[in-house]
Design a protein around this motif. Structure first.
Motif, PDB file in Angstrom:
ATOM      1  N   ILE A  54      26.712  84.872  14.532  1.00  0.00           N
ATOM      2  CA  ILE A  54      25.929  84.685  13.158  1.00  0.00           C
ATOM      3  C   ILE A  54      26.733  83.903  12.029  1.00  0.00           C
ATOM      4  O   ILE A  54      28.084  84.310  11.976  1.00  0.00           O
ATOM      5  N   LEU A  55      26.322  83.136  11.229  1.00  0.00           N
ATOM      6  CA  LEU A  55      26.919  82.238  10.187  1.00  0.00           C
ATOM      7  C   LEU A  55      26.010  82.316   9.021  1.00  0.00           C
ATOM      8  O   LEU A  55      24.906  82.216   8.885  1.00  0.00           O
ATOM      9  N   GLY A  56      26.785  82.407   7.691  1.00  0.00           N
ATOM     10  CA  GLY A  56      26.288  82.074   6.699  1.00  0.00           C
ATOM     11  C   GLY A  56      25.455  83.199   6.121  1.00  0.00           C
ATOM     12  O   GLY A  56      24.525  83.280   5.177  1.00  0.00           O
ATOM     13  N   HIS A  57      25.675  84.536   6.635  1.00  0.00           N
ATOM     14  CA  HIS A  57      25.080  85.851   6.271  1.00  0.00           C
ATOM     15  C   HIS A  57      25.414  85.761   4.673  1.00  0.00           C
ATOM     16  O   HIS A  57      26.624  85.588   4.184  1.00  0.00           O
ATOM     17  N   SER A  58      24.525  86.476   3.926  1.00  0.00           N
ATOM     18  CA  SER A  58      24.598  86.461   2.336  1.00  0.00           C
ATOM     19  C   SER A  58      25.739  87.350   2.011  1.00  0.00           C
ATOM     20  O   SER A  58      26.406  87.078   0.905  1.00  0.00           O
ATOM     21  N   GLU A  59      26.366  88.469   2.856  1.00  0.00           N
ATOM     22  CA  GLU A  59      27.454  89.138   2.559  1.00  0.00           C
ATOM     23  C   GLU A  59      28.748  88.147   2.620  1.00  0.00           C
ATOM     24  O   GLU A  59      29.610  88.139   2.118  1.00  0.00           O
ATOM     25  N   ARG A  60      28.742  87.189   3.506  1.00  0.00           N
ATOM     26  CA  ARG A  60      29.856  86.363   3.783  1.00  0.00           C
ATOM     27  C   ARG A  60      29.575  85.172   2.435  1.00  0.00           C
ATOM     28  O   ARG A  60      30.895  84.784   1.905  1.00  0.00           O
ATOM     29  N   ARG A  61      28.627  84.798   2.139  1.00  0.00           N
ATOM     30  CA  ARG A  61      28.306  83.941   1.017  1.00  0.00           C
ATOM     31  C   ARG A  61      28.874  84.639  -0.269  1.00  0.00           C
ATOM     32  O   ARG A  61      29.452  83.946  -0.988  1.00  0.00           O
ATOM     33  N   THR A  62      28.423  85.919  -0.242  1.00  0.00           N
ATOM     34  CA  THR A  62      28.508  86.607  -1.724  1.00  0.00           C
ATOM     35  C   THR A  62      30.061  86.973  -1.615  1.00  0.00           C
ATOM     36  O   THR A  62      31.004  86.830  -2.764  1.00  0.00           O
ATOM     37  N   TYR A  63      30.821  87.639  -0.959  1.00  0.00           N
ATOM     38  CA  TYR A  63      31.946  88.579  -0.727  1.00  0.00           C
ATOM     39  C   TYR A  63      32.974  87.604  -0.618  1.00  0.00           C
ATOM     40  O   TYR A  63      34.201  87.592  -0.775  1.00  0.00           O
ATOM     41  N   HIS A  64      32.814  86.576   0.501  1.00  0.00           N
ATOM     42  CA  HIS A  64      33.802  85.565   0.662  1.00  0.00           C
ATOM     43  C   HIS A  64      33.667  84.082   0.183  1.00  0.00           C
ATOM     44  O   HIS A  64      34.264  83.442   0.895  1.00  0.00           O
ATOM     45  N   LYS A  65      32.862  84.014  -0.514  1.00  0.00           N
ATOM     46  CA  LYS A  65      32.384  82.774  -1.367  1.00  0.00           C
ATOM     47  C   LYS A  65      32.257  81.488  -0.364  1.00  0.00           C
ATOM     48  O   LYS A  65      32.660  80.459  -0.744  1.00  0.00           O
ATOM     49  N   GLU A  66      31.585  81.815   0.577  1.00  0.00           N
ATOM     50  CA  GLU A  66      31.373  80.738   1.642  1.00  0.00           C
ATOM     51  C   GLU A  66      30.219  79.902   1.029  1.00  0.00           C
ATOM     52  O   GLU A  66      29.265  80.181   0.836  1.00  0.00           O
ATOM     53  N   SER A  67      30.632  78.444   1.346  1.00  0.00           N
ATOM     54  CA  SER A  67      29.659  77.612   0.541  1.00  0.00           C
ATOM     55  C   SER A  67      28.705  76.935   1.796  1.00  0.00           C
ATOM     56  O   SER A  67      29.037  77.160   2.969  1.00  0.00           O
ATOM     57  N   ASN A  68      27.708  76.298   1.337  1.00  0.00           N
ATOM     58  CA  ASN A  68      26.837  75.617   2.275  1.00  0.00           C
ATOM     59  C   ASN A  68      27.695  74.648   3.140  1.00  0.00           C
ATOM     60  O   ASN A  68      27.370  74.493   4.551  1.00  0.00           O
ATOM     61  N   GLU A  69      28.579  74.170   2.600  1.00  0.00           N
ATOM     62  CA  GLU A  69      29.450  72.914   3.266  1.00  0.00           C
ATOM     63  C   GLU A  69      30.225  73.562   4.555  1.00  0.00           C
ATOM     64  O   GLU A  69      30.237  73.184   5.518  1.00  0.00           O
TER      65      GLU A  69
ATOM     66  N   CYS B  89      21.918  82.068   8.544  1.00  0.00           N
ATOM     67  CA  CYS B  89      21.345  82.872   7.714  1.00  0.00           C
ATOM     68  C   CYS B  89      21.164  82.148   6.458  1.00  0.00           C
ATOM     69  O   CYS B  89      22.007  81.747   5.851  1.00  0.00           O
ATOM     70  N   ILE B  90      19.853  82.143   6.133  1.00  0.00           N
ATOM     71  CA  ILE B  90      19.474  81.649   4.679  1.00  0.00           C
ATOM     72  C   ILE B  90      18.544  82.729   3.939  1.00  0.00           C
ATOM     73  O   ILE B  90      17.941  83.357   4.596  1.00  0.00           O
ATOM     74  N   GLY B  91      18.659  82.384   2.689  1.00  0.00           N
ATOM     75  CA  GLY B  91      17.523  83.254   2.153  1.00  0.00           C
ATOM     76  C   GLY B  91      17.957  83.287   0.436  1.00  0.00           C
ATOM     77  O   GLY B  91      19.293  82.866   0.068  1.00  0.00           O
ATOM     78  N   GLU B  92      17.169  83.591  -0.466  1.00  0.00           N
ATOM     79  CA  GLU B  92      17.247  83.564  -1.995  1.00  0.00           C
ATOM     80  C   GLU B  92      17.507  84.981  -2.284  1.00  0.00           C
ATOM     81  O   GLU B  92      17.230  86.170  -1.957  1.00  0.00           O
ATOM     82  N   THR B  93      18.263  85.012  -3.333  1.00  0.00           N
ATOM     83  CA  THR B  93      18.466  86.322  -4.399  1.00  0.00           C
ATOM     84  C   THR B  93      17.147  86.549  -5.145  1.00  0.00           C
ATOM     85  O   THR B  93      16.415  85.970  -4.868  1.00  0.00           O
ATOM     86  N   GLU B  94      17.314  88.050  -5.505  1.00  0.00           N
ATOM     87  CA  GLU B  94      16.196  88.597  -6.330  1.00  0.00           C
ATOM     88  C   GLU B  94      15.675  87.635  -7.273  1.00  0.00           C
ATOM     89  O   GLU B  94      14.766  87.454  -7.683  1.00  0.00           O
ATOM     90  N   ALA B  95      16.702  87.156  -8.203  1.00  0.00           N
ATOM     91  CA  ALA B  95      16.683  86.337  -9.259  1.00  0.00           C
ATOM     92  C   ALA B  95      15.938  84.973  -9.002  1.00  0.00           C
ATOM     93  O   ALA B  95      15.058  84.537  -9.632  1.00  0.00           O
ATOM     94  N   GLU B  96      16.688  84.465  -7.871  1.00  0.00           N
ATOM     95  CA  GLU B  96      15.765  83.326  -7.577  1.00  0.00           C
ATOM     96  C   GLU B  96      14.279  83.350  -6.916  1.00  0.00           C
ATOM     97  O   GLU B  96      13.542  82.329  -7.144  1.00  0.00           O
ATOM     98  N   ASN B  97      14.235  84.603  -6.445  1.00  0.00           N
ATOM     99  CA  ASN B  97      12.995  84.582  -5.920  1.00  0.00           C
ATOM    100  C   ASN B  97      11.841  85.066  -7.282  1.00  0.00           C
ATOM    101  O   ASN B  97      10.756  84.300  -7.086  1.00  0.00           O
ATOM    102  N   GLU B  98      12.420  85.486  -8.055  1.00  0.00           N
ATOM    103  CA  GLU B  98      11.524  85.861  -9.115  1.00  0.00           C
ATOM    104  C   GLU B  98      11.335  84.459  -9.983  1.00  0.00           C
ATOM    105  O   GLU B  98      10.285  84.332 -10.833  1.00  0.00           O
ATOM    106  N   ALA B  99      12.223  83.662  -9.770  1.00  0.00           N
ATOM    107  CA  ALA B  99      12.113  82.160 -10.653  1.00  0.00           C
ATOM    108  C   ALA B  99      11.479  81.272  -9.701  1.00  0.00           C
ATOM    109  O   ALA B  99      10.981  80.167 -10.283  1.00  0.00           O
ATOM    110  N   GLY B 100      10.882  81.781  -8.596  1.00  0.00           N
ATOM    111  CA  GLY B 100      10.043  80.678  -7.873  1.00  0.00           C
ATOM    112  C   GLY B 100      10.773  79.785  -7.045  1.00  0.00           C
ATOM    113  O   GLY B 100      10.341  78.506  -6.741  1.00  0.00           O
ATOM    114  N   GLN B 101      12.255  80.132  -6.774  1.00  0.00           N
ATOM    115  CA  GLN B 101      12.951  79.153  -6.069  1.00  0.00           C
ATOM    116  C   GLN B 101      13.264  79.188  -4.686  1.00  0.00           C
ATOM    117  O   GLN B 101      14.235  78.795  -4.023  1.00  0.00           O
TER     118      GLN B 101
END
Length: 255
Positions: free
Chosen positions: A92-107, A126-138
């Motif tokens: 598993i790579l890029g899980h949102s918990e890794r992106r959030t808590y460990h500041k892992e970038s797309n690169e 793993c890919i996916g949007e936050t709630e704010a991004e979802n509500e903003a249509g992103q």
């Protein structure tokens, strides 16, 4: 026809007794399953134990992360070669918990993807949007950006024999799940985006759904044409609940 993959992400849960009991339960519950691939991703501490326990079953071993470095002075890290050495098949790579808590970038995630593939294992991106991004249509823009980090660095062929897990961040561990129609729309977008680069690669790539998948919503999710199984969190810690999800994926595949 893509064979579904249901993978359990155990996250930071487990001890020796729990690993033994859960795997024994899974082997019993899943003994008759043939038309759905199954994997578990225990904490790295228990990978070797899990590898011994799944012998003789159709359960594959997964890991929750890999370091971008091959070896050297990187205290606390685990390399792709080490994971491969203890029998890991999926990472598993890029899980949102890794992106959030460990500041892992797309690169960084794209670099890890390349390292895992080079080691002969299957990356689960793993890919996916936050709630704010979802509500903003992103939603689509965010998913495209996360996909493009791999596509631009490695080319479309990187997604041959790879897995993508669409996990809306707002649905992970919250009890909220995207509706089957919402999930299908994003899965279709993901497949179509890859198809712009290579239609054959897009057709074969496994795209899982993740985010509060459970025994109650699994069957309807798996009837969607572009949803190829699930990356399961909390429900993967109970053999009976996880088995219901696996069997729902198998039933959808047979249908």
């Amino acid at each position: 026809m893509r064979k579904p993959l249901v993978m359990g992400n155990w996250k930071l849960n487990g001890n020796n007794q729990m690993v033994k009991e859960l795997i024994e339960g899974l082997k019993s519950e899943l003994a008759t399953v043939t038309d759905c691939d199954v994997a578990i991703a225990p904490p790295s501490m228990y990978l070797s134990q899990a590898e011994l326990l799944i012998q003789g079953s159709k359960i594959a071993l997964g890991a929750q992360n890999a370091d971008v470095n091959i070896q050297g002075a990187f205290t606390g890290e685990t390399s792709a070669a080490m994971l491969k050495d203890v029998g890991v098949h999926y990472v598993i790579l890029g899980h949102s918990e890794r992106r959030t808590y460990h500041k892992e970038s797309n690169e960084l995630i794209a670099k890890k993807f390349a390292v895992v593939k080079a080691a002969g294992m299957t990356p689960v991106l793993c890919i996916g949007e936050t709630e704010a991004e979802n509500e903003a249509g992103q939603t689509e823009a965010v998913c495209q950006q996360q996909l493009d980090a791999v596509l631009n660095a490695l080319g479309s062929d990187a997604f041959n024999q790879a897995v993508i897990a669409y996990e809306p961040v707002w649905a992970i561990g919250t009890g909220k799940s995207a509706t089957p129609a919402q999930a299908q729309a994003v899965h279709q977008f993901i497949r179509q985006h890859i198809a712009k680069h290579d239609a054959k690669v897009a057709e074969q790539v496994i795209i899982q759904y993740g985010g509060s998948v459970n025994a109650d919503n699994a069957a309807e999710l798996f009837t969607q044409p572009d949803i190829d199984g699930a990356l399961v969190g909390g429900a993967s810690l109970k053999a009976d609940a996880f088995a219901v999800i696996v069997k729902a994926a198998e039933q959808a595949y047979k249908a």
